[in-house]
Design a protein around this motif. Structure first.
Motif, PDB file in Angstrom:
ATOM      1  N   ILE A  23     -56.146  24.705 -33.504  1.00  0.00           N
ATOM      2  CA  ILE A  23     -57.475  25.135 -33.059  1.00  0.00           C
ATOM      3  C   ILE A  23     -57.922  24.278 -31.877  1.00  0.00           C
ATOM      4  N   GLU A  24     -57.684  22.986 -31.987  1.00  0.00           N
ATOM      5  CA  GLU A  24     -58.059  22.094 -30.885  1.00  0.00           C
ATOM      6  C   GLU A  24     -57.314  22.480 -29.613  1.00  0.00           C
ATOM      7  N   ILE A  25     -56.039  22.789 -29.738  1.00  0.00           N
ATOM      8  CA  ILE A  25     -55.242  23.184 -28.571  1.00  0.00           C
ATOM      9  C   ILE A  25     -55.821  24.446 -27.931  1.00  0.00           C
ATOM     10  N   ILE A  26     -56.183  25.429 -28.755  1.00  0.00           N
ATOM     11  CA  ILE A  26     -56.773  26.666 -28.217  1.00  0.00           C
ATOM     12  C   ILE A  26     -58.090  26.358 -27.510  1.00  0.00           C
ATOM     13  N   ASP A  27     -58.854  25.463 -28.117  1.00  0.00           N
ATOM     14  CA  ASP A  27     -60.123  25.045 -27.533  1.00  0.00           C
ATOM     15  C   ASP A  27     -59.938  24.452 -26.140  1.00  0.00           C
ATOM     16  N   ILE A  28     -58.985  23.536 -26.012  1.00  0.00           N
ATOM     17  CA  ILE A  28     -58.847  22.843 -24.731  1.00  0.00           C
ATOM     18  C   ILE A  28     -58.111  23.691 -23.693  1.00  0.00           C
ATOM     19  N   LEU A  29     -57.323  24.665 -24.171  1.00  0.00           N
ATOM     20  CA  LEU A  29     -56.640  25.551 -23.221  1.00  0.00           C
ATOM     21  C   LEU A  29     -57.546  26.701 -22.793  1.00  0.00           C
ATOM     22  N   ASN A  30     -58.712  26.752 -23.426  1.00  0.00           N
ATOM     23  CA  ASN A  30     -59.637  27.883 -23.279  1.00  0.00           C
ATOM     24  C   ASN A  30     -59.423  28.752 -22.040  1.00  0.00           C
ATOM     25  N   ASP A  31     -59.630  28.183 -20.864  1.00  0.00           N
ATOM     26  CA  ASP A  31     -59.494  29.024 -19.669  1.00  0.00           C
ATOM     27  C   ASP A  31     -58.594  28.386 -18.619  1.00  0.00           C
ATOM     28  N   LYS A  32     -57.799  27.396 -19.071  1.00  0.00           N
ATOM     29  CA  LYS A  32     -56.930  26.787 -18.067  1.00  0.00           C
ATOM     30  C   LYS A  32     -55.525  26.553 -18.591  1.00  0.00           C
ATOM     31  N   GLU A  33     -54.640  26.273 -17.648  1.00  0.00           N
ATOM     32  CA  GLU A  33     -53.270  25.936 -17.976  1.00  0.00           C
ATOM     33  C   GLU A  33     -53.161  24.420 -17.951  1.00  0.00           C
ATOM     34  N   LEU A  34     -52.524  23.839 -18.962  1.00  0.00           N
ATOM     35  CA  LEU A  34     -52.366  22.392 -19.005  1.00  0.00           C
ATOM     36  C   LEU A  34     -50.907  22.028 -19.245  1.00  0.00           C
ATOM     37  N   THR A  35     -50.544  20.807 -18.862  1.00  0.00           N
ATOM     38  CA  THR A  35     -49.181  20.337 -19.146  1.00  0.00           C
ATOM     39  C   THR A  35     -49.125  19.780 -20.565  1.00  0.00           C
ATOM     40  N   PHE A  36     -47.893  19.700 -21.041  1.00  0.00           N
ATOM     41  CA  PHE A  36     -47.641  19.086 -22.343  1.00  0.00           C
ATOM     42  C   PHE A  36     -48.307  17.718 -22.398  1.00  0.00           C
ATOM     43  N   ARG A  37     -48.071  16.926 -21.385  1.00  0.00           N
ATOM     44  CA  ARG A  37     -48.617  15.581 -21.291  1.00  0.00           C
ATOM     45  C   ARG A  37     -50.152  15.560 -21.423  1.00  0.00           C
ATOM     46  N   GLU A  38     -50.787  16.482 -20.704  1.00  0.00           N
ATOM     47  CA  GLU A  38     -52.255  16.532 -20.759  1.00  0.00           C
ATOM     48  C   GLU A  38     -52.735  16.878 -22.162  1.00  0.00           C
ATOM     49  N   ILE A  39     -52.061  17.840 -22.772  1.00  0.00           N
ATOM     50  CA  ILE A  39     -52.453  18.232 -24.133  1.00  0.00           C
ATOM     51  C   ILE A  39     -52.238  17.063 -25.087  1.00  0.00           C
TER      52      ILE A  39
END
Lengths: 106, 106
Positions: A23-39
């Motif tokens: 759920i947290e991952i979906i939250d932070i990816l909401n409208d952007k693309e992130l790298t593995f490292r950032e996540i």
DNA sequence: TTAATAGTTCACAAATATATAAACTAATAA
DNA sequence: TTATTAGTTTATATATTTGTGAACTATTAA
């Protein structure tokens, strides 16, 4: 006897949301693309653990990934995931409010 | 360290959808109230099993129940559950279509 | 009171999900 | 080639979820 395949497939999508980290991952990816490292930096979990969760989310079809050099990028496959997720959050908040109403009379 | 309580609570709501039988129950309750008996007849599962699933759904706040005589009635607490669920179904269908596109070239 | 119907709770076994650490692979740089 | 960074895979231990059947409780009827 009715065929229940659709319910199994449908619940697999829901299972991809049925974990606090996911759920947290979906939250932070909401409208952007992130790298593995950032996540990983935001969530603070072990890379092996994160990799397993991301892999589950990709294979259940709610995330897509692409590799660029050494980095792996992740994003939601569709806006609908975020919308469904927000809707559940609203249900949660409504329930918390109801409980609060019940409790405050004591 | 960020507080992750909200993610745990949120994932609890999602867990209530993360099972084929529970998805089926949400599907059939879509816009109506049904008795335990009716749900059991439609789904065809053991009453003890059904009771446990319904109880989980009630305590996670997605269903509400009321008793009338010998019968227990169940319904969705809010329309939002059905909407979120339909949205997930759409994601599933889109994914199945994508897979079909990929496969048919072989 | 006794019986019948409706559903719940409990105990248990089997299946799944989860976190961890170590070993591994892929891409780039020295 | 060797080293480094980035992430994946595997093995394993623990925890959670699930289905089953038996025992139980609640409501109504005889």
């Amino acid at each position: 006897m009715k065929d229940k395949t659709i319910y199994i497939l449908h619940s697999n999508i829901c299972k991809a949301l049925a974990n606090p980290l996911r759920i947290e991952i979906i939250d932070i990816l909401n409208d952007k693309e992130l790298t593995f490292r950032e996540i990983q930096e935001i969530t603070g979990v072990l890379k092996s653990n994160l990799s397993q969760h991301l892999s589950l989310m990709v294979s259940s079809g709610i995330l897509s990934q692409r590799k660029e050099g050494l980095n792996m990028y992740f994003k939601l496959t569709t806006e609908k995931i975020a919308v469904a997720c927000r809707m559940m959050r609203e249900v949660l908040i409504e329930n918390l409010k109801k409980n609060h109403e019940l409790i405050k009379d004591y």
